[in-house]
Design a protein around this motif. Sequence first.
Motif, PDB file in Angstrom:
ATOM      1  N   PHE A   1      -4.457  15.442 -10.176  1.00 37.21           N
ATOM      2  CA  PHE A   1      -4.779  14.248  -9.400  1.00 37.21           C
ATOM      3  C   PHE A   1      -3.606  13.831  -8.536  1.00 37.21           C
ATOM      4  O   PHE A   1      -2.445  13.956  -8.926  1.00 37.21           O
ATOM      5  N   GLY A   2      -3.921  13.333  -7.357  1.00 39.28           N
ATOM      6  CA  GLY A   2      -2.922  12.611  -6.600  1.00 39.28           C
ATOM      7  C   GLY A   2      -2.702  11.240  -7.226  1.00 39.28           C
ATOM      8  O   GLY A   2      -3.611  10.656  -7.815  1.00 39.28           O
ATOM      9  N   ILE A   3      -1.479  10.727  -7.103  1.00 38.60           N
ATOM     10  CA  ILE A   3      -1.097   9.477  -7.753  1.00 38.60           C
ATOM     11  C   ILE A   3      -0.604   8.482  -6.708  1.00 38.60           C
ATOM     12  O   ILE A   3       0.176   8.845  -5.824  1.00 38.60           O
ATOM     13  N   GLY A   4      -1.045   7.250  -6.846  1.00 37.46           N
ATOM     14  CA  GLY A   4      -0.546   6.175  -6.007  1.00 37.46           C
ATOM     15  C   GLY A   4      -0.070   5.011  -6.846  1.00 37.46           C
ATOM     16  O   GLY A   4      -0.559   4.789  -7.959  1.00 37.46           O
ATOM     17  N   TRP A   5       0.891   4.276  -6.317  1.00 36.86           N
ATOM     18  CA  TRP A   5       1.370   3.041  -6.926  1.00 36.86           C
ATOM     19  C   TRP A   5       1.282   1.925  -5.892  1.00 36.86           C
ATOM     20  O   TRP A   5       1.672   2.109  -4.730  1.00 36.86           O
ATOM     21  N   PHE A   6       0.789   0.781  -6.342  1.00 33.78           N
ATOM     22  CA  PHE A   6       0.633  -0.398  -5.508  1.00 33.78           C
ATOM     23  C   PHE A   6       1.148  -1.616  -6.254  1.00 33.78           C
ATOM     24  O   PHE A   6       1.297  -1.601  -7.477  1.00 33.78           O
ATOM     25  N   ARG A   7       1.399  -2.688  -5.525  1.00 35.91           N
ATOM     26  CA  ARG A   7       1.748  -3.957  -6.149  1.00 35.91           C
ATOM     27  C   ARG A   7       1.144  -5.098  -5.347  1.00 35.91           C
ATOM     28  O   ARG A   7       0.848  -4.960  -4.161  1.00 35.91           O
ATOM     29  N   GLN A   8       0.975  -6.228  -6.020  1.00 43.72           N
ATOM     30  CA  GLN A   8       0.398  -7.393  -5.376  1.00 43.72           C
ATOM     31  C   GLN A   8       1.041  -8.650  -5.942  1.00 43.72           C
ATOM     32  O   GLN A   8       0.966  -8.905  -7.142  1.00 43.72           O
ATOM     33  N   ALA A   9       1.664  -9.421  -5.068  1.00 41.75           N
ATOM     34  CA  ALA A   9       2.246 -10.704  -5.424  1.00 41.75           C
ATOM     35  C   ALA A   9       1.230 -11.807  -5.175  1.00 41.75           C
ATOM     36  O   ALA A   9       0.314 -11.643  -4.357  1.00 41.75           O
ATOM     37  N   PRO A  10       1.367 -12.943  -5.858  1.00 42.21           N
ATOM     38  CA  PRO A  10       0.425 -14.044  -5.645  1.00 42.21           C
ATOM     39  C   PRO A  10       0.343 -14.457  -4.186  1.00 42.21           C
ATOM     40  O   PRO A  10       1.369 -14.652  -3.525  1.00 42.21           O
ATOM     41  N   GLY A  11      -0.880 -14.571  -3.686  1.00 41.36           N
ATOM     42  CA  GLY A  11      -1.096 -14.971  -2.314  1.00 41.36           C
ATOM     43  C   GLY A  11      -0.836 -13.898  -1.282  1.00 41.36           C
ATOM     44  O   GLY A  11      -0.918 -14.180  -0.078  1.00 41.36           O
ATOM     45  N   GLU A  12      -0.529 -12.685  -1.723  1.00 46.87           N
ATOM     46  CA  GLU A  12      -0.211 -11.601  -0.807  1.00 46.87           C
ATOM     47  C   GLU A  12      -1.257 -10.500  -0.894  1.00 46.87           C
ATOM     48  O   GLU A  12      -1.990 -10.384  -1.873  1.00 46.87           O
ATOM     49  N   GLU A  13      -1.313  -9.679   0.147  1.00 43.95           N
ATOM     50  CA  GLU A  13      -2.170  -8.511   0.133  1.00 43.95           C
ATOM     51  C   GLU A  13      -1.576  -7.430  -0.754  1.00 43.95           C
ATOM     52  O   GLU A  13      -0.364  -7.379  -0.980  1.00 43.95           O
ATOM     53  N   ARG A  14      -2.422  -6.562  -1.252  1.00 41.92           N
ATOM     54  CA  ARG A  14      -1.949  -5.442  -2.041  1.00 41.92           C
ATOM     55  C   ARG A  14      -1.097  -4.527  -1.168  1.00 41.92           C
ATOM     56  O   ARG A  14      -1.484  -4.167  -0.054  1.00 41.92           O
ATOM     57  N   GLU A  15       0.062  -4.161  -1.688  1.00 41.39           N
ATOM     58  CA  GLU A  15       1.043  -3.396  -0.947  1.00 41.39           C
ATOM     59  C   GLU A  15       1.194  -2.002  -1.550  1.00 41.39           C
ATOM     60  O   GLU A  15       1.382  -1.865  -2.764  1.00 41.39           O
ATOM     61  N   TRP A  16       1.154  -0.996  -0.711  1.00 41.23           N
ATOM     62  CA  TRP A  16       1.414   0.354  -1.147  1.00 41.23           C
ATOM     63  C   TRP A  16       2.896   0.550  -1.426  1.00 41.23           C
ATOM     64  O   TRP A  16       3.743   0.132  -0.627  1.00 41.23           O
ATOM     65  N   ILE A  17       3.208   1.174  -2.534  1.00 39.28           N
ATOM     66  CA  ILE A  17       4.593   1.456  -2.921  1.00 39.28           C
ATOM     67  C   ILE A  17       4.941   2.914  -2.650  1.00 39.28           C
ATOM     68  O   ILE A  17       5.958   3.219  -2.012  1.00 39.28           O
ATOM     69  N   GLY A  18       4.128   3.819  -3.169  1.00 43.49           N
ATOM     70  CA  GLY A  18       4.389   5.232  -3.010  1.00 43.49           C
ATOM     71  C   GLY A  18       3.227   6.058  -3.511  1.00 43.49           C
ATOM     72  O   GLY A  18       2.273   5.543  -4.092  1.00 43.49           O
ATOM     73  N   CYS A  19       3.316   7.361  -3.291  1.00 44.52           N
ATOM     74  CA  CYS A  19       2.275   8.263  -3.761  1.00 44.52           C
ATOM     75  C   CYS A  19       2.864   9.643  -3.958  1.00 44.52           C
ATOM     76  O   CYS A  19       3.925   9.986  -3.413  1.00 44.52           O
ATOM     77  N   VAL A  20       2.161  10.432  -4.766  1.00 49.71           N
ATOM     78  CA  VAL A  20       2.478  11.840  -4.970  1.00 49.71           C
ATOM     79  C   VAL A  20       1.244  12.635  -4.582  1.00 49.71           C
ATOM     80  O   VAL A  20       0.185  12.485  -5.197  1.00 49.71           O
ATOM     81  N   SER A  21       1.375  13.474  -3.589  1.00 46.43           N
ATOM     82  CA  SER A  21       0.253  14.260  -3.108  1.00 46.43           C
ATOM     83  C   SER A  21      -0.082  15.380  -4.084  1.00 46.43           C
ATOM     84  O   SER A  21       0.814  16.042  -4.612  1.00 46.43           O
ATOM     85  N   ASN A  22      -1.378  15.587  -4.314  1.00 50.54           N
ATOM     86  CA  ASN A  22      -1.818  16.750  -5.086  1.00 50.54           C
ATOM     87  C   ASN A  22      -2.138  17.934  -4.188  1.00 50.54           C
ATOM     88  O   ASN A  22      -2.594  18.963  -4.676  1.00 50.54           O
ATOM     89  N   SER A  23      -1.883  17.790  -2.892  1.00 58.14           N
ATOM     90  CA  SER A  23      -2.043  18.888  -1.952  1.00 58.14           C
ATOM     91  C   SER A  23      -0.758  19.691  -1.790  1.00 58.14           C
ATOM     92  O   SER A  23      -0.802  20.925  -1.764  1.00 58.14           O
ATOM     93  N   ASN A  24       0.376  19.000  -1.672  1.00 56.35           N
ATOM     94  CA  ASN A  24       1.650  19.687  -1.502  1.00 56.35           C
ATOM     95  C   ASN A  24       2.704  19.305  -2.532  1.00 56.35           C
ATOM     96  O   ASN A  24       3.802  19.879  -2.514  1.00 56.35           O
ATOM     97  N   GLY A  25       2.402  18.362  -3.416  1.00 56.33           N
ATOM     98  CA  GLY A  25       3.324  17.957  -4.455  1.00 56.33           C
ATOM     99  C   GLY A  25       4.449  17.049  -4.006  1.00 56.33           C
ATOM    100  O   GLY A  25       5.300  16.677  -4.819  1.00 56.33           O
ATOM    101  N   ARG A  26       4.467  16.662  -2.761  1.00 56.83           N
ATOM    102  CA  ARG A  26       5.542  15.829  -2.237  1.00 56.83           C
ATOM    103  C   ARG A  26       5.308  14.357  -2.552  1.00 56.83           C
ATOM    104  O   ARG A  26       4.166  13.912  -2.702  1.00 56.83           O
ATOM    105  N   SER A  27       6.413  13.621  -2.650  1.00 62.19           N
ATOM    106  CA  SER A  27       6.386  12.194  -2.916  1.00 62.19           C
ATOM    107  C   SER A  27       6.744  11.414  -1.664  1.00 62.19           C
ATOM    108  O   SER A  27       7.607  11.834  -0.884  1.00 62.19           O
ATOM    109  N   TYR A  28       6.107  10.269  -1.509  1.00 60.70           N
ATOM    110  CA  TYR A  28       6.336   9.408  -0.356  1.00 60.70           C
ATOM    111  C   TYR A  28       6.490   7.977  -0.840  1.00 60.70           C
ATOM    112  O   TYR A  28       5.777   7.545  -1.746  1.00 60.70           O
ATOM    113  N   TYR A  29       7.413   7.231  -0.231  1.00 64.75           N
ATOM    114  CA  TYR A  29       7.719   5.870  -0.631  1.00 64.75           C
ATOM    115  C   TYR A  29       7.750   4.947   0.573  1.00 64.75           C
ATOM    116  O   TYR A  29       8.136   5.346   1.677  1.00 64.75           O
TER     117      TYR A  29
END
Length: 127
Positions: free
Chosen positions: A32-60
């Motif tokens: 599986f590809g993996i993603g991490w997100f966070r959300q502070a009160p009153g804020e939109e959900r924010e992308w933190i990073g992900c690990v691709s299951n296509s090439n194995g690379r990580s992005y932040y």
Amino acid sequence: QLQLVESGGGLVQPGGSLRLSCVASGFTLDYFGIGWFRQAPGEEREWIGCVSNSNGRSYYTDSVKGRFTMSRDNGKNTVYLQMNRLKPEDTASYYCAADKGPLLQATCADPDEYDYWGQGTQVTVSS
């Protein structure tokens, strides 16, 4: 019954560290590809990073790059988010997510790409 269970959140001093865990049940996380997100009160959900299951690379996202590190332990069916040098602005509910399809750099910041989500764990950075 297919779910991700998160743990590891809590209260930490600025400059401290936490490691969040995300355990898959009902499916195997290996491909599986993996993603991490966070959300502070009153804020939109924010992308933190992900690990691709296509090439194995990580992005932040720039705000955490160099401080946060994603990893996985396939034997434990678990993914981790190591958070170092935490700042008060890191305070949020943190969510892991898994994508069974091809997760690409161009799309991994889109929450709609993901098939499974953790329940969230609260991280509070305060003195």
